[in-house]
Design an enzyme around this catalytic site. Structure first.
Site, PDB file in Angstrom:
ATOM      1  N   ASP A 846       0.821  -1.209   0.000  1.00  0.00           N
ATOM      2  CA  ASP A 846       0.000   0.000   0.000  1.00  0.00           C
ATOM      3  C   ASP A 846       0.855   1.259   0.000  1.00  0.00           C
ATOM      4  O   ASP A 846       0.511   2.253  -0.648  1.00  0.00           O
ATOM      5  CB  ASP A 846      -0.938   0.004   1.212  1.00  0.00           C
ATOM      6  CG  ASP A 846      -2.210  -0.779   0.957  1.00  0.00           C
ATOM      7  OD1 ASP A 846      -2.582  -0.949  -0.214  1.00  0.00           O
ATOM      8  OD2 ASP A 846      -2.847  -1.228   1.923  1.00  0.00           O
ATOM      9  N   CYS A 893       6.455  -5.830   6.349  1.00  0.00           N
ATOM     10  CA  CYS A 893       5.627  -7.030   6.148  1.00  0.00           C
ATOM     11  C   CYS A 893       5.023  -7.093   4.755  1.00  0.00           C
ATOM     12  O   CYS A 893       4.201  -7.961   4.474  1.00  0.00           O
ATOM     13  CB  CYS A 893       4.519  -7.103   7.205  1.00  0.00           C
ATOM     14  SG  CYS A 893       3.376  -5.712   7.162  1.00  0.00           S
TER      15      CYS A 893
END
Length: 960
Positions: A846, A893
């Site tokens: 993102d 992550c």
């Protein structure tokens, strides 16, 4: 059928808690001889599985399937609790409806309740009611008016027998919104009632949303049981709405006026005889749709926006169809039309707005409704000389296939080297007639195709060793058996369409309706619908896809959907090559998880490759070689063998720590989505879980899971970790991936809307339940909680304060709270946030798309959304620097953490933890052990000064 009446209701009772309320309800069921005493245990067990709170102060407690043997006879008992009873999760119940049913006799009651809840908030009225009759009136809702207008009249319809005429009547009721799937089947099974003069009556109460009456006459003489069949009334029955009309119809038949219906030539005469409200004579305008893919979701949405700009009613129908049409302001109704390029649309509008509204709509449709369109030639008209000359001078450029020996640089999506012949899959060219040879013939053709495709899919299921692949294909089989889809297709066949045209229109309309609901799971179902739609259509057209090569091959496609990748046979598919897509697309993520080398974003030229062209694909570097020479092939085979040995060596040392050659340690953890995955991740070398995606816990339930359900899931994860740390991301859903039981309004851009922590703070009860479950599950083990999509300090503080207040009730000794850095504003605020958080976890997927302003699913731009772009690396570096200044740690992550070219840079920027898929853990740890920390720091600083992601990748490739 189970009905409500005042004798079933006990008014004005009190209960201190839910358990006491359940006891009172069970006592009432036992006293009235409906259940045995053991039914209470079933009611309690059902509440433990999930709350039976329905909404607006109503709960519907009932037993489990295991306690149905305790039911003596079907019935309900209701208790009003004016003071309310706490039903959990902040929900207060003022009316509890205890249900005792051995099968599905209570479904009509649930349908009634659901409809009543849709008419406004009942909680206050239920609380203040003084008489049982008031409760009954509230639950039954306002009387429903019988739908009867011109769209429910079909005169001279195509029907070869009684069943087809019934389908036509049922189709009209469904199109009018009176019924849902299942009504037509129930209507066919009903007993027809002769009315005389060739008229017949048929009705059903199943699958009815609104009472309505349809009337159809056949286009040719028919008989039923030896009597004439000149007209059929089809009633969707709900309550007493039809009684007055039925009395009027009986009077007309007694007067001998049945010919008014059996010989009707216009719908207006039928409506006038039945006393229905006659339609207004509205102005109308016709315009031909020129959009290449018809009225699909995007142009349909544009059309609704034009219509919504006007106050009055605007309706649309396909030219030539009877009835009023549907609202041009309803997206779902527009999609259900299934309008295709070249079809004529007829718009009508209230006289007060007609002049302006119809002109605006005509202009919008002619302009393409937001899409580029090619003009339609008039029927029988040759192109103008100017147009022909222009087309000759400017032919449509077809992509050229890369030449033998060509080297193409694309986007590395999944590591590994693949060698094999190309299997190029492009959309099949399917040509078919619009009109059929008769309903029975076309239905037989369709059934034959469905049976063949079902058998083909069964062979794939039987030959698959992967559970997730079998589940995808089992879902496809269920879609082929979908009665609603068959009902809609059959109605199209009854209109005279061919099997191909009917199937194509309805599968595409169903897929677009799924997409329009803005639900990620339904969007995936839309892709599956199109997949099976193409399979059946190809079989009907007699077109076969290219056969697979005998040896392992490289699959070449424009873009691969997640379901396509998940269904691949890893023993047959050596690699994946796509013309479009980026490294963070979901298909790329799944390819990495399956261990299939993949390159994406290679350009349209690869789609022009000849079948079985030998390809060499390097998924680590994003390089494609077309028809490579013997020297390159031998070099690639040696490198592939070296990689295989490297993977084996890495796996053998997977339990060793990830420490650079000069002694700098980096923790390597696992990204998981299900509780069962934690133990496997540890076995593969994980030093903890760096990302637990908790939304899967919520997606696996038909309603929001309560604390006990969630706590059990989180305990299983912690149990599998054996004392290693667990980093949990709180619920991360929103407009881009909503939950079925948490409806959200459509957003223009859900990625920039209400999602992540923004949504959770709008429903603090759900967030609080999740936090309680996490804290209770910790049980002395290390727990890290992080909040997604935090864009500012205030959001973080609200979430932190809620967690800390709950920690006072549920103490956890080893607890850390942090945020995910996914929004550039969070990275820029890192110096401020680092003073308050315990850690940062950077979600590079993102963060990249927000930094680059590129949707990672964009068909042409996603290849540019590369996390190694210097702008993204700078944000990562800023975050690490701010965290370390305050003594806090930072993890990554996102998918970048498992990119072998990115690992040296992330280590060099000072990232403390890399969290990757379980399959990548051993390789990432081995990669870290190859590095020198001082060299990696210098390399990272050089990368920050570069101008592009490509330059960064070249830099790392040259030095490692």
């Amino acid at each position: 059928m189970l009905e409500l009446n005042a004798a079933q209701i006990r008014m004005g009772r009190n209960a201190p808690d839910k358990q006491a309320a359940l006891a009172l309800l069970a006592e009432g069921l036992v006293d009235d001889g409906l259940v045995e005493s053991g039914y209470l245990a079933g009611m309690q067990a059902r509440e433990a599985q999930g709350s039976t709170y329905l909404g607006q102060g109503i709960a519907i407690p009932h037993g489990t399937p295991e306690t149905r043997d305790q039911v003596l006879r079907t019935g309900v008992r209701l208790i009003q609790f004016p003071e309310g009873v706490d039903w959990g999760n902040g929900q207060r119940v003022f009316l509890a409806i205890a249900i005792a049913a051995r099968s599905d006799e209570h479904l009509h009651l649930l349908q009634l309740l659901t409809r009543a809840l849709g008419e406004g908030d009942l909680s206050q009225a239920l609380r203040e009611a003084r008489e049982a009759e008031q409760i009954v009136a509230l639950l039954q809702g306002a009387p429903r008016e019988l739908a009867l207008d011109s769209q429910l009249i079909g005169l001279g319809v195509a029907a070869e027998d009684f069943d087809e005429l019934v389908w036509q009547g049922a189709r009209l009721l469904k199109r009018a919104g009176c019924t849902v799937s299942g009504f037509a089947a129930s209507l066919v099974q009903s007993q027809p009632l002769p009315l005389g003069e060739g008229l017949w009556w048929l009705h059903s109460e199943q699958s009815v949303e609104q009472p309505g009456l349809a009337f159809v006459t056949p286009g040719q003489p028919l008989t039923l049981h030896g009597q004439p069949l000149a007209g059929l009334f089809c009633l969707a029955s709900l309550g007493e709405a039809h009684r007055q009309l039925l009395e009027r119809l009986c009077d007309l038949l007694i007067e001998g006026r049945g010919a008014t219906f059996s010989q009707a030539t216009c719908s207006r005469a039928v409506l006038e005889a039945l006393g229905a409200e006659l339609p207004d004579d509205w102005p109308s305008r016709r315009v031909v749709l020129a959009n290449a893919h018809g009225l699909h979701a995007r142009p349909a949405k544009a059309l609704t926006e034009v219509a919504l700009a006007f106050e009055g009613e605007i309706r649309i129908r396909l030219a030539g169809e009877t009835g009023r049409g549907v609202s041009a302001k309803s997206l779902s109704k527009l999609l259900a039309l299934g309008a295709r390029r070249g079809q004529e649309l007829e718009f009508s509008a209230e006289p007060a707005i007609a002049a302006d509204a119809l002109a605006a709509i005509e202009a919008a449709v002619l302009a393409g409704l937001g899409e580029s369109i090619e003009p339609l030639a008039m029927h029988g008209e040759a192109p103008s000389p100017e147009a022909a000359a222009s087309a000759a001078a400017n032919p449509v450029a077809r992509p050229q296939a890369p030449a033998a020996g060509a080297r193409l640089q694309a986007v590395a999506a999944a590591p590994g080297i693949a060698i094999g012949p190309a299997l190029v899959r492009t959309p099949l060219e399917l040509d078919y007639p619009q009109r059929g040879q008769g309903m029975l013939i076309e239905l037989q053709r369709l059934d034959s195709a469905l049976a063949q495709v079902t058998a083909d899919i069964q062979r794939l299921i039987d030959g698959s060793e992967e559970t997730n692949i079998r589940e995808i294909f089992i879902t496809h089989q269920a879609m082929l058996r979908d009665p609603a889809l068959r009902e809609d297709v059959t109605a199209r066949l009854a209109d005279g369409l061919s099997a191909e045209a009917a199937w194509s229109v309805e599968t595409e309309a169903a897929a677009q309706q799924q997409e329009a609901l803005h639900d990620v799971l339904l969007a995936e179902r839309a892709a599956d619908l199109r997949d099976i739609g193409r399979r059946v259509l190809a079989h009907l057209c007699g077109v076969e896809a290219p056969s697979e090569p005998e040896e392992p091959y490289v699959l070449v496609m424009d873009e691969v959907a997640p379901s396509d990748v998940a269904s691949l046979n890893r023993k047959r598919v050596a690699g994946i090559l796509t013309a479009r897509g980026g490294a963070t697309a979901h298909s790329a993520i799944i390819a990495r998880a399956l261990g299939i080398p993949a390159i994406v974003g290679a350009g349209e030229g690869v789609l022009a490759l000849a079948q079985r062209t030998l390809l060499l694909l390097d998924g680590d570097r994003g390089v494609l070689r077309v028809a490579p020479d013997a020297q390159l092939l031998e070099q690639a085979r040696r490198e592939r063998e070296a990689n295989r040995l490297r993977r084996e060596h890495a796996h053998a040392e997977r339990l060793l720590p990830a420490v650079t050659r000069d002694g700098h340690a980096v923790e390597v953890a696992a990204n998981i989505g299900a509780s069962a995955e934690s133990a496997e991740a540890v076995e593969l070398g994980a030093e903890g879980v760096g990302l637990l995606r908790t939304e899967l816990v919520f997606m696996d339930h038909a309603e929001a899971p309560d604390r006990h359900v969630q706590e059990a899931e989180y305990r299983r994860v912690l149990d599998g970790l054996g004392g290693r740390p667990l980093v949990v991301r709180t619920l991360d859903v929103g407009g881009d991936k909503p939950l079925p039981y948490w409806p959200m309004p459509a957003e223009e851009n859900p990625f920039l809307g209400v999602r992540g922590i923004r949504l959770s703070l709008q429903r603090p009860d759900i967030l609080e339940t999740q936090l309680r479950a996490l804290l209770a599950a910790a049980d002395g083990r290390p727990l890290r909680i992080m909040f997604p999509m935090v864009g500012g300090v205030e959001e973080w503080r609200i979430a932190r304060d809620l967690t800390l207040s709950l920690r006072e009730e549920l103490p956890v000794a080893d607890l850390q709270l942090g945020i995910m850095v996914e929004v550039p504003s969070a990275a820029l605020l890192a110096p401020v946030l680092a003073r308050e958080v315990d850690f940062f976890s950077i979600g590079t997927n993102d963060l990249t798309q927000y930094t680059m302003a590129i949707d990672r699913g964009h068909p042409t731009l996603s290849a540019q959304a590369d996390g190694l772009h210097p702008s993204v690396l700078r944000l990562i570096g800023m975050t690490v620097e701010a965290a370390h200044a305050e003594g806090k740690w930072v993890g990554v992550c996102g998918e970048l953490a498992s990119d072998m070219l990115a690992v040296p840079l992330l280590v060099g920027l000072g990232v403390d933890e890399l969290s990757v898929s379980a399959r990548s853990i051993a390789l990432v740890k081995a990669r870290v052990r190859e590095l020198d920390f001082a060299h990696s720091r210098a390399l990272a600083q050089r990368a920050l000064a570069l101008e592009s992601a490509g330059a960064v990748r070249d830099l790392v490739g040259e030095t490692h």
